[in-house]
Design a protein around this motif. Sequence first.
Motif, PDB file in Angstrom:
ATOM      1  N   ARG A 271       3.785  11.007  -2.720  1.00  0.00           N
ATOM      2  CA  ARG A 271       4.077  10.169  -3.782  1.00  0.00           C
ATOM      3  C   ARG A 271       3.955   8.564  -3.476  1.00  0.00           C
ATOM      4  NH1 ARG A 271       5.967  12.151  -8.450  1.00  0.00           N
ATOM      5  NH2 ARG A 271       6.257  14.549  -8.588  1.00  0.00           N
ATOM      6  N   ALA A 272       4.716   8.070  -2.566  1.00  0.00           N
ATOM      7  CA  ALA A 272       4.620   6.673  -1.815  1.00  0.00           C
ATOM      8  C   ALA A 272       3.431   6.267  -1.620  1.00  0.00           C
ATOM      9  CB  ALA A 272       5.630   6.495  -0.813  1.00  0.00           C
ATOM     10  N   ASP A 273       2.588   7.204  -0.861  1.00  0.00           N
ATOM     11  CA  ASP A 273       1.366   6.673  -0.217  1.00  0.00           C
ATOM     12  C   ASP A 273       0.407   6.589  -1.838  1.00  0.00           C
ATOM     13  OD1 ASP A 273       1.956   6.965   2.333  1.00  0.00           O
ATOM     14  OD2 ASP A 273       0.959   8.825   2.609  1.00  0.00           O
ATOM     15  N   TYR A 274       0.247   7.416  -2.450  1.00  0.00           N
ATOM     16  CA  TYR A 274      -0.420   7.468  -3.775  1.00  0.00           C
ATOM     17  C   TYR A 274       0.043   5.924  -4.394  1.00  0.00           C
ATOM     18  CZ  TYR A 274      -2.715   7.790  -7.970  1.00  0.00           C
ATOM     19  OH  TYR A 274      -3.529   7.827  -9.250  1.00  0.00           O
ATOM     20  N   VAL A 275       1.231   5.647  -4.478  1.00  0.00           N
ATOM     21  CA  VAL A 275       1.718   4.503  -5.349  1.00  0.00           C
ATOM     22  C   VAL A 275       1.102   3.402  -4.556  1.00  0.00           C
ATOM     23  CG1 VAL A 275       3.585   3.259  -6.194  1.00  0.00           C
ATOM     24  CG2 VAL A 275       3.424   5.749  -6.527  1.00  0.00           C
ATOM     25  N   LEU A 276       1.323   3.115  -3.309  1.00  0.00           N
ATOM     26  CA  LEU A 276       1.156   2.063  -2.458  1.00  0.00           C
ATOM     27  C   LEU A 276      -0.499   1.499  -2.807  1.00  0.00           C
ATOM     28  CD1 LEU A 276       3.375   2.531   0.536  1.00  0.00           C
ATOM     29  CD2 LEU A 276       3.650   0.830  -1.008  1.00  0.00           C
ATOM     30  N   GLY A 277      -1.215   2.736  -2.671  1.00  0.00           N
ATOM     31  CA  GLY A 277      -2.617   2.481  -2.457  1.00  0.00           C
ATOM     32  C   GLY A 277      -3.300   2.287  -4.000  1.00  0.00           C
TER      33      GLY A 277
ATOM     34  N   MET B  10      -1.358   0.636  -6.160  1.00  0.00           N
ATOM     35  CA  MET B  10      -0.741  -0.731  -6.455  1.00  0.00           C
ATOM     36  C   MET B  10      -1.890  -1.741  -5.845  1.00  0.00           C
ATOM     37  SD  MET B  10       3.289  -0.522  -6.003  1.00  0.00           S
ATOM     38  CE  MET B  10       3.571  -2.165  -6.143  1.00  0.00           C
ATOM     39  N   ALA B  11      -2.292  -1.441  -4.508  1.00  0.00           N
ATOM     40  CA  ALA B  11      -3.011  -2.386  -3.944  1.00  0.00           C
ATOM     41  C   ALA B  11      -4.616  -2.462  -4.602  1.00  0.00           C
ATOM     42  CB  ALA B  11      -3.461  -1.862  -2.472  1.00  0.00           C
ATOM     43  N   SER B  12      -4.815  -1.450  -5.199  1.00  0.00           N
ATOM     44  CA  SER B  12      -5.939  -1.527  -6.028  1.00  0.00           C
ATOM     45  C   SER B  12      -5.833  -2.276  -7.464  1.00  0.00           C
ATOM     46  CB  SER B  12      -6.710  -0.175  -6.253  1.00  0.00           C
ATOM     47  OG  SER B  12      -6.888   0.641  -5.263  1.00  0.00           O
ATOM     48  N   ASN B  13      -4.656  -2.423  -7.818  1.00  0.00           N
ATOM     49  CA  ASN B  13      -4.357  -2.928  -9.115  1.00  0.00           C
ATOM     50  C   ASN B  13      -3.446  -4.217  -9.126  1.00  0.00           C
ATOM     51  OD1 ASN B  13      -5.363  -0.888 -11.137  1.00  0.00           O
ATOM     52  ND2 ASN B  13      -4.423   0.204  -9.423  1.00  0.00           N
ATOM     53  N   GLY B  14      -3.432  -5.072  -8.097  1.00  0.00           N
ATOM     54  CA  GLY B  14      -2.832  -6.178  -8.253  1.00  0.00           C
ATOM     55  C   GLY B  14      -1.361  -6.460  -7.697  1.00  0.00           C
TER      56      GLY B  14
END
Length: 111
Positions: free
Chosen positions: A28-34, A36-40
Amino acid sequence: MMQGRFLLAVLVLLPAAAFADGYPTAARADYVLGCMASNGNTRLALEKCSCAIDAIAEQLPFSRYEEAETALRMQAAPMGERGAIFRDPPEIRRALEELRQAQAEATLRCF
Protein backbone atom coordinates in the motif's frame (compact mmCIF):
# COMPACT_ATOMS: atom_id res chain seq x y z
CA MET A 1 -20.67 -2.74 31.00
CA MET A 2 -21.96 -4.40 27.82
CA GLN A 3 -21.08 -1.30 25.74
CA GLY A 4 -17.50 -1.45 26.96
CA ARG A 5 -17.14 -5.08 25.84
CA PHE A 6 -18.66 -4.29 22.46
CA LEU A 7 -16.29 -1.35 21.96
CA LEU A 8 -13.32 -3.49 22.95
CA ALA A 9 -14.40 -6.20 20.49
CA VAL A 10 -14.73 -3.64 17.69
CA LEU A 11 -11.29 -2.19 18.43
CA VAL A 12 -9.71 -5.65 18.47
CA LEU A 13 -11.35 -6.70 15.21
CA LEU A 14 -10.88 -3.40 13.35
CA PRO A 15 -7.29 -3.97 12.18
CA ALA A 16 -8.18 -7.44 10.87
CA ALA A 17 -11.22 -6.11 9.05
CA ALA A 18 -9.35 -3.13 7.63
CA PHE A 19 -6.77 -5.36 5.97
CA ALA A 20 -8.91 -8.39 5.19
CA ASP A 21 -8.14 -7.75 1.52
CA GLY A 22 -4.62 -9.09 2.05
CA TYR A 23 -2.72 -6.04 0.84
CA PRO A 24 0.40 -5.69 3.02
CA THR A 25 1.18 -2.26 4.40
CA ALA A 26 4.41 -2.09 2.38
CA ALA A 27 2.53 -2.69 -0.89
CA ARG A 28 0.00 0.00 0.00
CA ALA A 29 2.81 2.41 0.93
CA ASP A 30 4.72 1.70 -2.31
CA TYR A 31 1.62 2.45 -4.34
CA VAL A 32 0.85 5.65 -2.45
CA LEU A 33 4.45 6.92 -2.68
CA GLY A 34 4.60 6.29 -6.43
CA CYS A 35 1.19 7.82 -6.96
CA MET A 36 2.12 10.88 -4.89
CA ALA A 37 5.32 11.37 -6.86
CA SER A 38 3.23 11.42 -10.04
CA ASN A 39 0.74 13.86 -8.54
CA GLY A 40 2.87 16.55 -6.92
CA ASN A 41 3.72 15.12 -3.47
CA THR A 42 1.03 17.17 -1.75
CA ARG A 43 -1.31 16.41 1.12
CA LEU A 44 -4.16 16.27 -1.38
CA ALA A 45 -2.21 13.74 -3.45
CA LEU A 46 -1.73 11.63 -0.31
CA GLU A 47 -5.48 11.55 0.29
CA LYS A 48 -6.32 10.79 -3.33
CA CYS A 49 -3.63 8.13 -3.69
CA SER A 50 -4.64 6.44 -0.43
CA CYS A 51 -8.22 6.39 -1.68
CA ALA A 52 -7.04 4.89 -4.97
CA ILE A 53 -5.18 1.93 -3.44
CA ASP A 54 -8.18 1.26 -1.19
CA ALA A 55 -10.43 1.25 -4.27
CA ILE A 56 -8.06 -1.05 -6.14
CA ALA A 57 -7.92 -3.41 -3.16
CA GLU A 58 -11.72 -3.62 -3.16
CA GLN A 59 -11.68 -4.79 -6.79
CA LEU A 60 -8.54 -6.90 -7.12
CA PRO A 61 -7.14 -9.62 -4.85
CA PHE A 62 -3.59 -8.89 -3.75
CA SER A 63 -2.20 -11.94 -5.58
CA ARG A 64 -3.57 -10.58 -8.87
CA TYR A 65 -2.32 -7.06 -8.10
CA GLU A 66 1.14 -8.45 -7.31
CA GLU A 67 1.17 -10.48 -10.54
CA ALA A 68 0.30 -7.44 -12.64
CA GLU A 69 2.77 -5.15 -10.84
CA THR A 70 5.55 -7.70 -11.30
CA ALA A 71 4.76 -8.01 -15.00
CA LEU A 72 4.83 -4.21 -15.37
CA ARG A 73 8.24 -4.00 -13.67
CA MET A 74 9.62 -6.81 -15.79
CA GLN A 75 8.27 -5.27 -18.99
CA ALA A 76 10.04 -2.02 -18.15
CA ALA A 77 13.38 -3.75 -17.58
CA PRO A 78 15.71 -4.03 -20.59
CA MET A 79 15.56 -7.79 -21.19
CA GLY A 80 15.16 -8.15 -24.93
CA GLU A 81 13.42 -11.38 -25.88
CA ARG A 82 13.23 -12.56 -22.27
CA GLY A 83 10.85 -9.68 -21.54
CA ALA A 84 8.36 -11.26 -23.92
CA ILE A 85 7.39 -13.81 -21.26
CA PHE A 86 5.94 -10.88 -19.29
CA ARG A 87 4.08 -9.42 -22.28
CA ASP A 88 2.77 -12.24 -24.39
CA PRO A 89 1.02 -14.87 -22.22
CA PRO A 90 -2.76 -14.39 -22.09
CA GLU A 91 -2.76 -14.74 -18.29
CA ILE A 92 -0.34 -11.80 -17.96
CA ARG A 93 -2.37 -9.71 -20.38
CA ARG A 94 -5.54 -10.47 -18.37
CA ALA A 95 -3.83 -9.52 -15.08
CA LEU A 96 -2.63 -6.23 -16.60
CA GLU A 97 -6.08 -5.47 -17.99
CA GLU A 98 -7.67 -6.17 -14.61
CA LEU A 99 -5.19 -3.81 -12.93
CA ARG A 100 -5.79 -1.10 -15.52
CA GLN A 101 -9.54 -1.44 -15.07
CA ALA A 102 -9.22 -1.24 -11.28
CA GLN A 103 -6.95 1.80 -11.61
CA ALA A 104 -9.40 3.50 -13.97
CA GLU A 105 -12.28 2.95 -11.55
CA ALA A 106 -10.11 4.15 -8.65
CA THR A 107 -9.25 7.29 -10.62
CA LEU A 108 -12.93 8.01 -11.26
CA ARG A 109 -13.73 7.54 -7.59
CA CYS A 110 -10.77 9.31 -6.02
CA PHE A 111 -9.41 11.98 -8.36
